[in-house]
Design an enzyme around this catalytic site. Structure first.
Site, PDB file in Angstrom:
ATOM      1  N   ARG A  53       4.122  -7.492  -9.927  1.00  0.00           N
ATOM      2  CA  ARG A  53       3.059  -7.595  -8.969  1.00  0.00           C
ATOM      3  C   ARG A  53       1.857  -7.216 -10.259  1.00  0.00           C
ATOM      4  O   ARG A  53       2.016  -6.582 -11.411  1.00  0.00           O
ATOM      5  CB  ARG A  53       3.358  -6.489  -8.429  1.00  0.00           C
ATOM      6  CG  ARG A  53       4.010  -5.394  -7.994  1.00  0.00           C
ATOM      7  CD  ARG A  53       3.471  -4.753  -6.969  1.00  0.00           C
ATOM      8  NE  ARG A  53       2.140  -4.154  -7.316  1.00  0.00           N
ATOM      9  CZ  ARG A  53       1.339  -3.580  -7.965  1.00  0.00           C
ATOM     10  NH1 ARG A  53       2.319  -3.030  -8.711  1.00  0.00           N
ATOM     11  NH2 ARG A  53       0.448  -3.086  -8.486  1.00  0.00           N
ATOM     12  N   GLY A  54       0.441  -6.662 -10.214  1.00  0.00           N
ATOM     13  CA  GLY A  54      -0.055  -7.011 -10.508  1.00  0.00           C
ATOM     14  C   GLY A  54      -0.599  -7.694 -11.652  1.00  0.00           C
ATOM     15  O   GLY A  54       0.507  -8.428 -12.294  1.00  0.00           O
ATOM     16  N   ALA A  55      -1.877  -7.828 -10.793  1.00  0.00           N
ATOM     17  CA  ALA A  55      -2.842  -8.839 -11.672  1.00  0.00           C
ATOM     18  C   ALA A  55      -2.187  -8.976 -13.163  1.00  0.00           C
ATOM     19  O   ALA A  55      -2.012 -10.051 -13.478  1.00  0.00           O
ATOM     20  CB  ALA A  55      -4.288  -8.821 -11.831  1.00  0.00           C
ATOM     21  N   ARG A  90       1.196 -16.349  -5.558  1.00  0.00           N
ATOM     22  CA  ARG A  90      -0.324 -15.739  -5.217  1.00  0.00           C
ATOM     23  C   ARG A  90      -1.167 -16.456  -5.746  1.00  0.00           C
ATOM     24  O   ARG A  90      -1.459 -16.724  -7.564  1.00  0.00           O
ATOM     25  CB  ARG A  90       0.072 -14.679  -5.934  1.00  0.00           C
ATOM     26  CG  ARG A  90       1.630 -13.954  -6.069  1.00  0.00           C
ATOM     27  CD  ARG A  90       1.763 -12.367  -5.975  1.00  0.00           C
ATOM     28  NE  ARG A  90       0.536 -11.853  -5.049  1.00  0.00           N
ATOM     29  CZ  ARG A  90       0.939 -10.294  -4.730  1.00  0.00           C
ATOM     30  NH1 ARG A  90       1.371  -9.697  -5.564  1.00  0.00           N
ATOM     31  NH2 ARG A  90      -0.031 -10.108  -4.176  1.00  0.00           N
ATOM     32  N   GLN A 203       2.490   0.430  -2.817  1.00  0.00           N
ATOM     33  CA  GLN A 203       2.815   0.913  -3.917  1.00  0.00           C
ATOM     34  C   GLN A 203       1.676   2.138  -4.726  1.00  0.00           C
ATOM     35  O   GLN A 203       1.999   2.074  -5.309  1.00  0.00           O
ATOM     36  CB  GLN A 203       1.112  -0.943  -4.379  1.00  0.00           C
ATOM     37  CG  GLN A 203       1.385  -2.045  -4.075  1.00  0.00           C
ATOM     38  CD  GLN A 203       1.438  -3.010  -3.205  1.00  0.00           C
ATOM     39  OE1 GLN A 203       1.219  -1.807  -2.283  1.00  0.00           O
ATOM     40  NE2 GLN A 203       0.750  -4.563  -3.444  1.00  0.00           N
ATOM     41  N   ASP A 244      -7.995  -7.286  -9.539  1.00  0.00           N
ATOM     42  CA  ASP A 244      -6.870  -9.063  -9.375  1.00  0.00           C
ATOM     43  C   ASP A 244      -8.314  -9.433  -9.909  1.00  0.00           C
ATOM     44  O   ASP A 244      -7.847 -11.115 -10.299  1.00  0.00           O
ATOM     45  CB  ASP A 244      -6.674  -8.824  -7.956  1.00  0.00           C
ATOM     46  CG  ASP A 244      -5.123  -8.191  -7.307  1.00  0.00           C
ATOM     47  OD1 ASP A 244      -5.906  -7.263  -7.138  1.00  0.00           O
ATOM     48  OD2 ASP A 244      -3.886  -8.303  -7.657  1.00  0.00           O
ATOM     49  N   ASN A 254      -9.963  -6.363  -5.240  1.00  0.00           N
ATOM     50  CA  ASN A 254      -9.248  -5.669  -5.179  1.00  0.00           C
ATOM     51  C   ASN A 254      -8.040  -5.141  -4.133  1.00  0.00           C
ATOM     52  O   ASN A 254      -8.228  -5.831  -2.859  1.00  0.00           O
ATOM     53  CB  ASN A 254      -8.970  -4.149  -5.753  1.00  0.00           C
ATOM     54  CG  ASN A 254      -7.979  -3.124  -6.447  1.00  0.00           C
ATOM     55  OD1 ASN A 254      -7.194  -3.734  -7.193  1.00  0.00           O
ATOM     56  ND2 ASN A 254      -7.627  -2.381  -6.466  1.00  0.00           N
TER      57      ASN A 254
END
Ligand SMILES: CSC[C@@H](O)[C@@H](O)C(=O)COP(=O)(O)O
Length: 369
Positions: A53-55, A90, A203, A244, A254
């Protein structure tokens, strides 16, 4: 980032030279486990289920997902199918779309026989570039921390609040919001990080605290509701978060809850910075509230919490009254007017069309008017 003394990126090729290894983020902070992805379907599942995960890391994984698809079948049909599958995982982080568009540009003109090598090469380049971009973000954010440190009484740490996880583990290395913090810490500037737990998936509590701890950065985990209170009491010098998707006019999507922190920072005169690499800018849109798609995730993320039980097993427990309806928007949009500045790989700029175009004239030329 070093874990137990060993340097890790968050994504790399397996010993066999073709499978793609990632750290299973759903197991952190209690277990450090890796997963080898052997197909574009597995890469898509890993993104959808937030194993990664995380852009920036979503983009890097999707790029390798295309390479895996080409290894199985390098036809145009298979390429289109992989791009569609990965692109649907996503919706909010634009790095996904950016990475897939880049892979499409590189792979499409080639004959099928040349596609596998080119796709792996391009995915590796995306990863290497992400490391360089994040390191540069750190370098440009460092003076902001240094300036605040210079105004503080000797030995007092700079207190930085962050939301979600925009660190090493959300990128290929270094992180975005955490990169200036790592560089400041390494430069001997005393820093202390307030880590928002970041419900529903935590997170902050699970990942940001884990990686700050691994690097030895002093930090304190707080509930999502505590930040405004700490700001009112002068206990936050600076907020740095990731994003993001940032519009050409500087609106910032975000993790859900970021907007409330921006409001509290604004009300209390606390500088609120957003750190991002240029692939996170969506030059095709200006109005974040109207145009950024906000992911709705499963209600189970709200109704249940996962954690380490006293018997050492990781378990999920229900925390919401049975029968209650739940909603789970995963991101929110912070309007540019609440953002003090954007920390990018080319420097710090105002969160505005002019600010972004000044730093990225080459990329902004096609921006939405
Ligand atoms: C460098 S990562 C920036 C963002 O991707 C991060 O802050 C964030 O919101 C991550 O959301 P997630 O849903 O965990 O993928």
């Amino acid at each position: 980032m070093k874990i137990n003394g060993q340097h890790y990126r968050t994504i790399w090729l397996a010993q066999d030279g073709w499978r793609v290894v990632v750290i299973d983020q759903t197991r952190l902070p209690f277990r450090f486990e890796t997963v080898a992805l052997g197909s574009s379907e597995q890469a898509a599942d890993a993104i959808r289920n937030m194993v990664v995960r995380g852009a920036p890391l979503i983009g890097a994984t999707a790029a390798y997902g295309v390479a895996l698809a080409m290894r199985a079948d390098a036809s145009d049909t298979a390429l289109d199918a992989a791009l569609a599958l990965l692109g649907a995982t996503r919706p909010t982080a634009v790095n996904l779309r950016w990475a897939l568009a880049r892979m499409r540009r590189v792979v499409t003109p080639l004959a099928p026989a040349a596609r596998v090598e080119a796709a792996y090469g391009e995915a590796a380049a995306i990863c290497d570039e992400d490391v360089a971009l994040c390191r540069a973000i750190g370098g440009h954010g460092l003076p902001l921390v240094r300036e605040i440190a210079a105004r503080k009484p000797a030995g007092q740490p700079v207190n930085i609040l962050t939301h979600c996880n925009a660190g090493w583990i959300a990128t290929v290395d270094w992180g975005t919001a955490l990169a200036p913090i790592y560089l400041a810490h390494d430069a001997g500037i005393p820093v202390h990080v307030w880590v928002d737990e970041t419900r529903p998936r935590n997170q902050g509590a699970a990942l940001t605290a884990y990686e700050l701890g691994a690097h030895g950065v002093p930090h304190t985990v707080i509930t999502d509701n505590a930040g405004g209170h700490l700001m009112q009491r002068g206990q936050v010098d600076l907020v740095i978060v990731g994003t993001d998707r940032t519009t050409a006019a500087g609106d910032v999507a975000n993790k859900i809850g970021t907007y409330l922190k921006a409001l509290a920072a604004h009300d209390n005169g606390v500088p609120f910075y957003v750190a991002l690499p240029s692939p996170t800018i969506d030059w095709s849109i200006r109005d974040g509230l109207r145009d950024i798609p906000i992911e709705e995730r499963a209600g189970r993320e709200v109704t249940h919490l996962a954690g380490l039980a006293e018997d050492g097993e990781v378990r999920a427990v229900r925390v919401v009254a049975p029968g209650s309806a739940v909603a789970n928007p995963a991101f929110d949009v912070t309007p540019a007017r609440l953002v003090t500045g954007l920390i990018t790989e080319r420097g710090v700029c105002a969160a505005s069309s002019e600010g972004l175009a000044g730093l990225f004239p080459d990329l902004a030329c096609g921006a939405a008017a």
